[in-house]
Motif scaffolding. Structure first.
Motif, PDB file in Angstrom:
ATOM      1  N   VAL A  59       0.838  -1.204   0.000  1.00 12.80           N
ATOM      2  CA  VAL A  59       0.000   0.000   0.000  1.00 12.80           C
ATOM      3  C   VAL A  59       0.871   1.252   0.000  1.00 12.80           C
ATOM      4  CG1 VAL A  59      -1.670   1.356   1.310  1.00 12.80           C
ATOM      5  CG2 VAL A  59      -2.015  -1.093   1.039  1.00 12.80           C
ATOM      6  N   PHE A  60       1.863   1.321   0.883  1.00 15.14           N
ATOM      7  CA  PHE A  60       2.654   2.557   0.901  1.00 15.14           C
ATOM      8  C   PHE A  60       3.520   2.688  -0.342  1.00 15.14           C
ATOM      9  CE2 PHE A  60       6.181   0.440   3.352  1.00 15.14           C
ATOM     10  CZ  PHE A  60       7.276   0.954   2.680  1.00 15.14           C
ATOM     11  N   HIS A  61       3.922   1.580  -0.943  1.00 11.58           N
ATOM     12  CA  HIS A  61       4.672   1.681  -2.193  1.00 11.58           C
ATOM     13  C   HIS A  61       3.776   2.114  -3.353  1.00 11.58           C
ATOM     14  CE1 HIS A  61       8.925   0.716  -1.830  1.00 11.58           C
ATOM     15  NE2 HIS A  61       8.572   0.057  -0.755  1.00 11.58           N
ATOM     16  N   SER A  62       2.499   1.845  -3.261  1.00  9.73           N
ATOM     17  CA  SER A  62       1.566   2.306  -4.293  1.00  9.73           C
ATOM     18  C   SER A  62       1.242   3.786  -4.131  1.00  9.73           C
ATOM     19  CB  SER A  62       0.262   1.517  -4.223  1.00  9.73           C
ATOM     20  OG  SER A  62       0.452   0.215  -4.660  1.00  9.73           O
ATOM     21  N   LEU A  63       1.137   4.245  -2.882  1.00  9.66           N
ATOM     22  CA  LEU A  63       0.692   5.619  -2.617  1.00  9.66           C
ATOM     23  C   LEU A  63       1.820   6.640  -2.514  1.00  9.66           C
ATOM     24  CD1 LEU A  63      -2.026   4.919   0.098  1.00  9.66           C
ATOM     25  CD2 LEU A  63      -2.408   5.523  -2.296  1.00  9.66           C
ATOM     26  N   CYS A  64       2.956   6.240  -1.995  1.00  9.74           N
ATOM     27  CA  CYS A  64       4.025   7.193  -1.678  1.00  9.74           C
ATOM     28  C   CYS A  64       5.008   7.366  -2.837  1.00  9.74           C
ATOM     29  CB  CYS A  64       4.828   6.709  -0.477  1.00  9.74           C
ATOM     30  SG  CYS A  64       3.881   6.466   1.017  1.00  9.74           S
ATOM     31  N   PRO A  65       5.449   8.593  -3.069  1.00 12.73           N
ATOM     32  CA  PRO A  65       6.547   8.802  -4.025  1.00 12.73           C
ATOM     33  C   PRO A  65       7.813   8.123  -3.494  1.00 12.73           C
ATOM     34  CG  PRO A  65       5.466  10.873  -3.498  1.00 12.73           C
ATOM     35  CD  PRO A  65       4.929   9.853  -2.543  1.00 12.73           C
ATOM     36  N   SER A  66       8.571   7.524  -4.381  1.00 16.08           N
ATOM     37  CA  SER A  66       9.764   6.782  -3.956  1.00 16.08           C
ATOM     38  C   SER A  66      10.780   7.677  -3.246  1.00 16.08           C
ATOM     39  CB  SER A  66      10.413   6.072  -5.141  1.00 16.08           C
ATOM     40  OG  SER A  66      10.760   6.993  -6.132  1.00 16.08           O
ATOM     41  N   SER A  67      10.815   8.968  -3.592  1.00 13.03           N
ATOM     42  CA  SER A  67      11.760   9.871  -2.929  1.00 13.03           C
ATOM     43  C   SER A  67      11.422  10.025  -1.445  1.00 13.03           C
ATOM     44  CB  SER A  67      11.772  11.239  -3.613  1.00 13.03           C
ATOM     45  OG  SER A  67      10.499  11.834  -3.565  1.00 13.03           O
ATOM     46  N   TRP A  68      10.125  10.041  -1.114  1.00 14.66           N
ATOM     47  CA  TRP A  68       9.722  10.133   0.292  1.00 14.66           C
ATOM     48  C   TRP A  68      10.133   8.881   1.035  1.00 14.66           C
ATOM     49  CZ3 TRP A  68       3.951  12.050   0.418  1.00 14.66           C
ATOM     50  CH2 TRP A  68       3.870  13.312  -0.169  1.00 14.66           C
ATOM     51  N   VAL A  69       9.860   7.725   0.451  1.00 15.63           N
ATOM     52  CA  VAL A  69      10.185   6.442   1.098  1.00 15.63           C
ATOM     53  C   VAL A  69      11.683   6.353   1.328  1.00 15.63           C
ATOM     54  CG1 VAL A  69      10.159   3.934   0.818  1.00 15.63           C
ATOM     55  CG2 VAL A  69       8.167   5.278   0.123  1.00 15.63           C
ATOM     56  N   GLN A  70      12.449   6.744   0.331  1.00 17.93           N
ATOM     57  CA  GLN A  70      13.905   6.705   0.452  1.00 17.93           C
ATOM     58  C   GLN A  70      14.386   7.629   1.574  1.00 17.93           C
ATOM     59  OE1 GLN A  70      15.861   7.882  -3.155  1.00 17.93           O
ATOM     60  NE2 GLN A  70      17.643   6.613  -2.715  1.00 17.93           N
ATOM     61  N   ARG A  71      13.839   8.839   1.629  1.00 15.67           N
ATOM     62  CA  ARG A  71      14.238   9.803   2.661  1.00 15.67           C
ATOM     63  C   ARG A  71      13.853   9.294   4.050  1.00 15.67           C
ATOM     64  NH1 ARG A  71      11.145  15.065   2.812  1.00 15.67           N
ATOM     65  NH2 ARG A  71      10.677  14.197   0.799  1.00 15.67           N
ATOM     66  N   TRP A  72      12.634   8.783   4.196  1.00 15.99           N
ATOM     67  CA  TRP A  72      12.186   8.283   5.499  1.00 15.99           C
ATOM     68  C   TRP A  72      13.022   7.094   5.946  1.00 15.99           C
ATOM     69  CZ3 TRP A  72       6.358   8.257   3.844  1.00 15.99           C
ATOM     70  CH2 TRP A  72       5.868   9.564   3.867  1.00 15.99           C
ATOM     71  N   THR A  73      13.358   6.213   5.002  1.00 13.22           N
ATOM     72  CA  THR A  73      14.177   5.045   5.341  1.00 13.22           C
ATOM     73  C   THR A  73      15.564   5.488   5.813  1.00 13.22           C
ATOM     74  OG1 THR A  73      12.956   3.735   3.711  1.00 13.22           O
ATOM     75  CG2 THR A  73      15.065   2.852   4.464  1.00 13.22           C
ATOM     76  N   GLU A  74      16.135   6.465   5.125  1.00 13.74           N
ATOM     77  CA  GLU A  74      17.435   6.991   5.550  1.00 13.74           C
ATOM     78  C   GLU A  74      17.340   7.628   6.939  1.00 13.74           C
ATOM     79  OE1 GLU A  74      18.565   9.685   2.445  1.00 13.74           O
ATOM     80  OE2 GLU A  74      18.969   8.050   1.026  1.00 13.74           O
ATOM     81  N   GLN A  75      16.252   8.345   7.204  1.00 11.79           N
ATOM     82  CA  GLN A  75      16.073   8.971   8.511  1.00 11.79           C
ATOM     83  C   GLN A  75      15.927   7.918   9.607  1.00 11.79           C
ATOM     84  OE1 GLN A  75      12.696  11.543   7.881  1.00 11.79           O
ATOM     85  NE2 GLN A  75      13.951  13.194   7.024  1.00 11.79           N
ATOM     86  N   ILE A  76      15.235   6.826   9.320  1.00  7.18           N
ATOM     87  CA  ILE A  76      15.112   5.743  10.303  1.00  7.18           C
ATOM     88  C   ILE A  76      16.489   5.170  10.607  1.00  7.18           C
ATOM     89  CG2 ILE A  76      14.269   3.381  10.637  1.00  7.18           C
ATOM     90  CD1 ILE A  76      11.695   4.244   9.156  1.00  7.18           C
ATOM     91  N   GLN A  77      17.276   4.932   9.563  1.00  3.75           N
ATOM     92  CA  GLN A  77      18.614   4.376   9.755  1.00  3.75           C
ATOM     93  C   GLN A  77      19.527   5.324  10.517  1.00  3.75           C
ATOM     94  OE1 GLN A  77      19.645   3.524   5.694  1.00  3.75           O
ATOM     95  NE2 GLN A  77      18.509   1.588   5.680  1.00  3.75           N
TER      96      GLN A  77
END
Length: 85
Positions: A59-77
């Motif tokens: 669901v989040f991969h369908s709705l979210c722009p990949s740049s947001w997911v990438q940024r959030w993943t980096e912030q989590i790390q």
């Protein structure tokens, strides 16, 4: 986790979520991103399979722009993500 290097298969549109009735799906994207990471964390803590978390992932991969997911993943790390996981 889930292999994002797989060829892009056509994913069905996420079903309607009554918590997010408006056209703007930004909050829906963010909430499903959080739900996915919470689910994975909880399943890993219990020593169970993370397979039930795949729904949130798709669901989040369908709705979210990949740049947001990438940024959030980096912030989590980096430990700087503002969301509560």
């Amino acid at each position: 986790m889930f292999d994002s290097d797989k060829p892009k298969a056509r994913r069905p549109t996420p079903p309607f979520d009554p918590r997010f009735p408006n056209q703007n799906q930004t909050r829906n994207c963010y909430q499903n991103f959080l739900d996915f990471h919470r689910c994975v964390q909880k399943m890993n803590r219990r020593g169970k399979s993370t397979q039930p978390c795949e729904y949130y992932y798709h669901v989040f991969h369908s709705l979210c722009p990949s740049s947001w997911v990438q940024r959030w993943t980096e912030q989590i790390q980096d430990g700087t993500f503002a969301g509560k996981i």
